[in-house]
Scaffold this active site. Structure first.
Site, PDB file in Angstrom:
ATOM      1  N   ASP A 197      15.115  19.910  -1.178  1.00 21.35           N
ATOM      2  CA  ASP A 197      14.784  20.302  -2.546  1.00 21.35           C
ATOM      3  C   ASP A 197      13.707  19.449  -3.205  1.00 21.35           C
ATOM      4  O   ASP A 197      12.789  19.973  -3.825  1.00 21.35           O
ATOM      5  CB  ASP A 197      16.058  20.262  -3.394  1.00 21.35           C
ATOM      6  CG  ASP A 197      15.792  20.680  -4.812  1.00 21.35           C
ATOM      7  OD1 ASP A 197      15.319  21.815  -4.999  1.00 21.35           O
ATOM      8  OD2 ASP A 197      16.019  19.877  -5.733  1.00 21.35           O
TER       9      ASP A 197
ATOM     10  N   ASP B  17      15.427  14.294  -2.616  1.00 20.35           N
ATOM     11  CA  ASP B  17      16.707  14.201  -1.922  1.00 20.35           C
ATOM     12  C   ASP B  17      16.710  15.158  -0.725  1.00 20.35           C
ATOM     13  O   ASP B  17      15.701  15.798  -0.433  1.00 20.35           O
ATOM     14  CB  ASP B  17      17.860  14.517  -2.888  1.00 20.35           C
ATOM     15  CG  ASP B  17      17.703  15.901  -3.514  1.00 20.35           C
ATOM     16  OD1 ASP B  17      16.689  16.572  -3.255  1.00 20.35           O
ATOM     17  OD2 ASP B  17      18.604  16.315  -4.275  1.00 20.35           O
TER      18      ASP B  17
ATOM     19  N   TYR C 165      23.235  20.379 -10.894  1.00 20.52           N
ATOM     20  CA  TYR C 165      21.823  20.212 -10.514  1.00 20.52           C
ATOM     21  C   TYR C 165      20.976  21.412 -10.916  1.00 20.52           C
ATOM     22  O   TYR C 165      19.919  21.249 -11.521  1.00 20.52           O
ATOM     23  CB  TYR C 165      21.730  19.976  -8.997  1.00 20.52           C
ATOM     24  CG  TYR C 165      22.583  18.820  -8.571  1.00 20.52           C
ATOM     25  CD1 TYR C 165      22.118  17.512  -8.706  1.00 20.52           C
ATOM     26  CD2 TYR C 165      23.883  19.012  -8.108  1.00 20.52           C
ATOM     27  CE1 TYR C 165      22.919  16.432  -8.357  1.00 20.52           C
ATOM     28  CE2 TYR C 165      24.691  17.941  -7.766  1.00 20.52           C
ATOM     29  CZ  TYR C 165      24.199  16.649  -7.896  1.00 20.52           C
ATOM     30  OH  TYR C 165      24.996  15.583  -7.563  1.00 20.52           O
TER      31      TYR C 165
ATOM     32  N   GLU D 115       9.720  11.893  -9.596  1.00 15.12           N
ATOM     33  CA  GLU D 115      10.263  12.666  -8.484  1.00 15.12           C
ATOM     34  C   GLU D 115       9.306  13.835  -8.210  1.00 15.12           C
ATOM     35  O   GLU D 115       8.437  14.157  -9.026  1.00 15.12           O
ATOM     36  CB  GLU D 115      11.684  13.181  -8.771  1.00 15.12           C
ATOM     37  CG  GLU D 115      12.350  13.756  -7.521  1.00 15.12           C
ATOM     38  CD  GLU D 115      13.883  13.744  -7.539  1.00 15.12           C
ATOM     39  OE1 GLU D 115      14.468  13.284  -8.527  1.00 15.12           O
ATOM     40  OE2 GLU D 115      14.473  14.205  -6.540  1.00 15.12           O
TER      41      GLU D 115
END
Ligand SMILES: *[C@@H]1O[C@H](CO)[C@@H](O)[C@H](O)[C@H]1NC(C)=O
Length: 583
Positions: A192, A195, A344, A549
């Site tokens: 994704d 991670d 999430y 990220e």
């Protein structure tokens, strides 16, 4: 000189390997103590030390590495070790000494030896140079190069068995045990973000939006030499969705658990944690994700039909139709049932996916019943932000393009009124339309794609193109730095990304690598990070998962918008100025 060259080749040394002599510190009887010392020219995140002694030795004790060759029990003149966790991290200029004690197997404790240090942070990845597209309008940023790199980012996210064509030297096969409850193979797909979970909801949306960009702006991929890579790029998740669609009314929607995954910091190749899988069904409905997956597969069927791969296109369309019927028959938000996804990628609504999915089925089939369905589920709202969760902007755009009805156009015009200066979206001093601190660049890029598509549909083309350019060029460097890794001026070098932060195997990887100050050993080419705060503030900090990220959904609208700008450059229709749309 010739014998020396031959020696280097014979020992397998590369230009980055360093060789040094064993420095004997003391010896008595057949005992010895000494060290191998190296001075590092560049920062290091992991190393392998290959040792050759002049005589067999045994019982080596040392504190910096783990043996991968030779052992503590027998006699050998050859040993190899990799650093223990945290012992591999060094800044440029550091001296690294590996001290050891041992015994020679014969008499006399004064061995000589040579140690070769291999830097496991250097992956030797080199990229082809992508020129500006010949004959295109000259552009401030090389959009063709960005396309190539963004496709590489998706390649770096691949899970499963990698093909021989893999271009990411620091990635290998991973998660080969991913399975459904009845043992169905669920390997493949994309990890994704930073991670290693496979979250299908954003993965499917990313696939739809990337494919939309390919369908709209194919010339950009053709002229930049990226078309075949792009087909391979979208086929990867599409193949995975075929596996996930295990029965007409059953779809796997996630593999891996966020809690387990986020509790460790390691590359996919080193993962050891459990990877549970989760599905929707008639009794655990998720019309949002069924429709989004149907959209991705319908869009894919159009792309592969155009390519001439009719068998694959028809397989995709069959799945898309079944998933559409499944979603239609069993409404509900998938994250209400699949609680593992709720923390999430919780779905706010499923109405937008009904019109979005219906429109993609209509585009793939020309069947009026899909259009009727999409119109029936029209969400009469301006878009807060086009994203993995909210498809209103995309759905209403497709509705307008196919029907030219004013009711759809009104929501599109309203969306840009809200996003442009004077609306509810705030602007950073350097002109980023800042919707939310989580992946600010992603929301701006996604709306930039909508603006380019709206312009093509005849909606305020001049301003929409200028505005799209202002947002994409912001990400590429207009604010004084690039937010796309491995591209342009001063790009991020410490993204919050497990695989890129880990040295090459066999070195270990863990939280020490997450915490280290030095850049990631691998360049995650083409990934756009979350981006700055609302005052353009940004620090390249691996620990900052808000700003630093990366994610499959961050790059999707961005890549398609870059393709849209390249398409305009090829047609020589890019605005010559665009800053006048900034507040
Ligand atoms: C859409 O919403 C606007 C504003 O709320 C309203 O005026 C209009 O009648 C609505 N259109 C449809 C087709 O429902």
């Amino acid at each position: 000189m010739l014998p020396l060259i031959l020696l280097l080749v014979a020992s397998g040394a590369t230009g980055d390997d360093q060789s040094t002599k064993f420095e004997l510190m003391q010896h008595w009887d057949n005992n010895f103590e000494g060290k191998f010392c190296f001075k590092l020219a560049t920062a290091s995140v992991g190393w392998e030390l290959d040792i050759t002694f002049n005589v067999p030795v045994q019982g080596i004790q040392q504190w910096d590495g783990d043996f991968i060759h030779g052992s503590n029990s027998g006699c050998s003149d050859k040993y190899a070790m990799v650093n223990k966790g945290s012992k591999g991290i060094h800044a440029a200029g550091d001296s690294v000494c590996v001290r050891m004690m041992g015994k020679t197997c014969g008499s006399g404790g004064a061995p000589t030896g040579t140690g070769i240090l291999k830097d496991l942070s250097n992956d030797h990845q080199t990229l082809p140079k992508i020129p500006h597209v010949a004959g295109a309008q000259s552009t401030k940023y090389n959009y063709a190069e960005v396309l190539m790199k963004s496709i590489l980012f998706y390649e770096a996210q691949r899970s499963g068995k990698l093909p021989a064509s893999n271009r990411i030297p620091w990635r290998a096969d991973s998660a080969l045990g991913d399975k459904g409850a009845s043992g169905e193979y669920l390997t493949g797909g994309w990890y994704d973000a930073g991670d290693n979970v496979k979250f299908n909801f954003p993965m499917a949306w990313s696939t739809t939006v990337l494919t939309w960009g390919l369908l709209m702006y194919k010339d950009a991929y053709v002229k930049s030499g990226q078309l075949d890579w792009m087909y391979q790029s979208i086929k990867w998740p599409l193949d995975y969705f075929i596996k996930c669609h295990t029965k007409p009314n059953e779809l796997y929607v996630q593999v891996g658990d966020g809690g387990i995954d986020h509790g460790s910091w390691t590359s996919p190749e080193r993962m050891t944690g459990k990877r549970p899988s989760f599905k929707i069904s008639a009794s655990c409905p998720g019309s949002d994700i069924a429709m989004e997956t149907a959209a991705a597969m319908a869009a894919g069927s159009i792309a592969f039909k155009q390519k001439g791969d009719t068998a694959y296109a028809s397989t995709l369309l069959t799945h898309a139709k079944q998933l559409f019927e499944f979603g239609k028959a069993y409404p509900g938000k998938y994250s209400d049932c699949v609680s593992a996804a709720a923390a999430y990628y919780k779905s706010q609504d499923d109405e937008d996916e009904f019109s979005w999915g219906g429109m993609w089925l209509y585009k793939a089939t020309g069947d009026q019943t899909y259009l009727d369905f999409a119109e029936k589920h029209f969400v009469n709202k301006t878009a807060w932000g086009f994203s993995w969760d909210e498809k209103i902007g995309g759905a209403n755009m497709l509705l307008y393009i196919e029907t030219k009805k004013d009711i759809y156009k009104k929501t599109i015009v309203g969306t840009f009124q809200d996003w442009f200066p004077g609306g509810s979206v705030t602007y950073s001093p350097k002109c980023l339309a800042f919707r939310l601190q989580w992946g600010a660049l992603r929301y701006a890029s996604n709306t930039a794609l909508l603006a380019l598509v709206a312009a093509d549909a005849g909606i305020d083309p001049v301003n929409n193109r200028k505005w799209a350019m202002s947002q994409i060029n912001y990400a590429l460097g207009d604010a004084g730095r690039s937010y796309v890794i491995g591209f342009g001026t001063n790009p991020p070098r410490r993204p919050h990304h497990r695989a890129a932060s880990c040295p090459s195997l066999p070195a270990p990887c863990g939280w020490d690598e997450q915490q280290m100050k030095v850049p990631d050993p691998h360049t995650l080419y083409g990934a756009m990070v979350g981006g700055p705060g609302k005052s353009d503030g940004y620090v390249d900090d691996r620990g900052d998962y808000v700003k630093n990220e990366v994610a499959c959904d961050y790059n999707a609208g961005f890549q398609s918008a870059v393709a849209g700008l390249e398409h305009l450059a090829i047609a020589k229709e890019l605005p010559s100025t665009y800053k006048d749309v900034c507040p």
